[in-house]
Design an enzyme around this catalytic site. Structure first.
Site: not given
Ligand code: ADP
Ligand code: MG
Length: 511
Positions: A59, A92-93, A376
């Site tokens: 996270d 956030t990331t 989240d």
């Molecule tokens: P954040 O803190 O920004 O939410 P995450 O590690 O949760 O970071 O990653 C979010 C990203 O992962 C988003 O761009 C989302 O669209 C992508 N994502 C989520 N599920 C999938 C999936 N099954 N395949 C590809 N990308 C995905």
């Molecule tokens: Mg996320």
């Protein structure tokens, strides 16, 4: 006299181009620090704080918080992650990685002698245009698909294996609090010792306290009293020493104390109390007497839990047993064993719109990470409940936006066009990183976008090919995306406008 002479001895000052380059360097470092965690194939970080406590997480905001970064620019970036977390609870990331990339691209522009003010203005224009384009992409989904939103939010987190169950629980929780869509109405409690698939939704509150006497009823329904005074004579906060040598006087003091306690308990019982939550201590005698009266009681309940109880049961917190009568709430309590602990589950509350997700995990690290994933998902699903506007994930939103923004850039001239193009290119850091983190070559994936004809061309993190994110059910609230865009561009602009950094000796050594 040099400029530095104005400053107290020991302070450090960077001005002009130096300051800018250092600030950009720091922002890029912070972006890089969280970049490898982005997306489903993102790695976790193990963080050990100065007290030796270990956190394993994926996270963004948690990582940045635990790093306790010292440089003011790093702190600014951490702040955008925190704002993102507070406003929407996810993304956030994305926000931090995007901010780092915007500054990296700004650095290239500075090398081409584009003035920081022009970059800053161009980024602002780009953010505004992007928001408009993004709005035009948004579509609605039906309530039964909200579970997909929660699942996308949890993909790649420690609790990935249970994302469907957790997302269903999150959606059900939000449905219950529908009238007041405030995340404060959803409490999250975590308890380790069982697998995450034992996570449950409780229509009420969970208090991590046992009933204080084993002969108290295990279950009780009725009037709830909330008391914030101790039911003990010599509470630890009140242990004045008394010197009495005469044994008779000691005896009479004991008797007096006993009768005071008896009196208090009688008043509680006479008021009609069935269930008692006390914020302070309850001594042995009072425990015994309360048990004899058949009252279910918990002691040393946290203030925040008292407030939750008040909200859920309708009881008011009082400081005098005589005030109980007019301030009761109503609920059912049940003692519940989890692992080695006994907790109290409060249901059938007067206010049915308070819920608790009891998150489980085999170890405390697993439970912690599951809790963060649930948080989240709550943020994302709440956003859709409040505003049913959704876009494709898996980098597809950023791919589309980058393409359309490049087209818009052509309407501008000279350096401004360059800046808007740089902004558009920066957006591609999201799909690129998703591919890289999955061990794929981003070029392989992204080069076929235009030819693919896909509506929402996203990154398949398993095969390293392009997929249609929408068809795969990878969808996210527009709000998360817009918030990430605007906070990233705001912080990038703020950092670009700084041409002087003064670190006084005090601020660099005091923390
Ligand atoms: P954040 O803190 O920004 O939410 P995450 O590690 O949760 O970071 O990653 C979010 C990203 O992962 C988003 O761009 C989302 O669209 C992508 N994502 C989520 N599920 C999938 C999936 N099954 N395949 C590809 N990308 C995905
Ligand atoms: Mg996320």
């Amino acid at each position: 006299m040099s400029k530095k002479d104005f400053l107290p001895e020991g302070s450090q000052r960077d001005t002009g181009k130096d300051a800018q380059r250092i600030n950009i360097y720091i922002a890029k470092l912070v972006g890089e620090a969280v970049r490898t965690t982005l997306g489903p194939k993102g790695m976790d970080k193990m963080l050990v704080n100065s007290g030796g406590e270990v956190t394993v997480t994926n996270d963004g905001v948690t990582i940045l918080r635990e790093l306790e970064l010292d440089h003011p620019v790093a702190k600014m970036i951490v702040q955008i992650a925190e704002t993102q977390e507070d406003e929407v609870g996810d993304g956030t990331t994305t926000a931090v990685v995007l901010a780092g990339e915007l500054l990296k691209k700004a650095e290239n522009l500075l090398d081409k002698n584009v003035h920081p003010a022009i970059i800053s203005k161009g980024y602002r224009v780009s953010a505004d245009i992007s928001k408009k384009i993004a709005e035009s992409y948004a579509f609605k989904i039906s309530e039964k698909d909200y579970v997909k939103i929660g699942m996308t939010a949890m993909t790649g987190k420690g609790s990935e294996d249970h994302k469907e169950l957790l997302s269903k629980i999150v959606c059900e929780a939000i449905k219950i609090i529908k009238k007041d869509l405030n995340r404060k109405n959803i409490n999250i409690e975590k308890k380790h010792g069982e697998s995450t698939d034992k996570t449950s939704l409780i229509k009420g509150v969970v208090i991590d306290k046992e009933r204080i006497h084993s002969s108290m009823p295990k279950e009780k329904k009725g009037k709830v009293a909330l008391l914030d005074i101790p039911l003990e004579i010599r509470s630890p906060d009140n242990d004045a020493k008394i010197n009495i040598s005469d044994p008779e006087k000691i005896q009479s003091l004991f008797e007096m104390e006993e009768s005071l306690i008896r009196n208090l308990v009688n008043k509680i019982s006479d008021s009609g109390t069935n269930i008692l939550f006390c914020q302070k201590g309850i001594d042995d005698l009072a425990q015994y007497l309360l048990a004899k009266k058949g009252i279910y009681a918990c002691r040393r309940v946290k203030k925040s839990d008292m407030e939750k109880l008040s909200k859920a049961t309708g009881a008011k917190i009082v400081s005098d047993v005589l005030d109980l009568k007019n301030n009761f709430g109503f609920a059912k309590v049940k003692s519940h064993v989890v692992g080695d602990d006994e907790i109290t589950i409060v249901t059938e509350c007067e206010n049915p719109e308070v819920v608790t997700i009891l998150v489980r995990g085999e170890t405390s690290h697993v439970a912690d990470e599951a809790k963060r994933a649930v948080e989240d998902a709550i943020g994302d699903v709440l956003a859709v409940y409040k505003n049913n506007k959704v876009v494709g994930g898996a980098g597809s939103f950023e791919i589309k936006l980058a393409n359309d923004l490049r087209k818009e850039a052509k309407k501008f001239l000279g350096k401004e066009q360059l800046v808007i193009q740089a902004f558009a290119d920066s957006l591609e850091i999201i799909p690129r990183t998703l591919a890289e983190n999955a061990g794929k070559d981003p070029l392989d994936v992204l080069s076929s976008v235009n030819a693919s004809g896909k509506d929402w061309p996203g990154v398949d993190v398993f095969e390293g090919v392009l997929i249609d994110a929408l068809k795969e059910g990878i969808i996210e609230p527009l709000k998360i995306k817009i918030q990430a865009l605007s906070s990233a561009s705001q912080v990038a602009n703020m950092i670009l406008r700084i041409d002087d950094v003064i670190l006084s000796q005090k601020s660099s050594t005091s923390e």
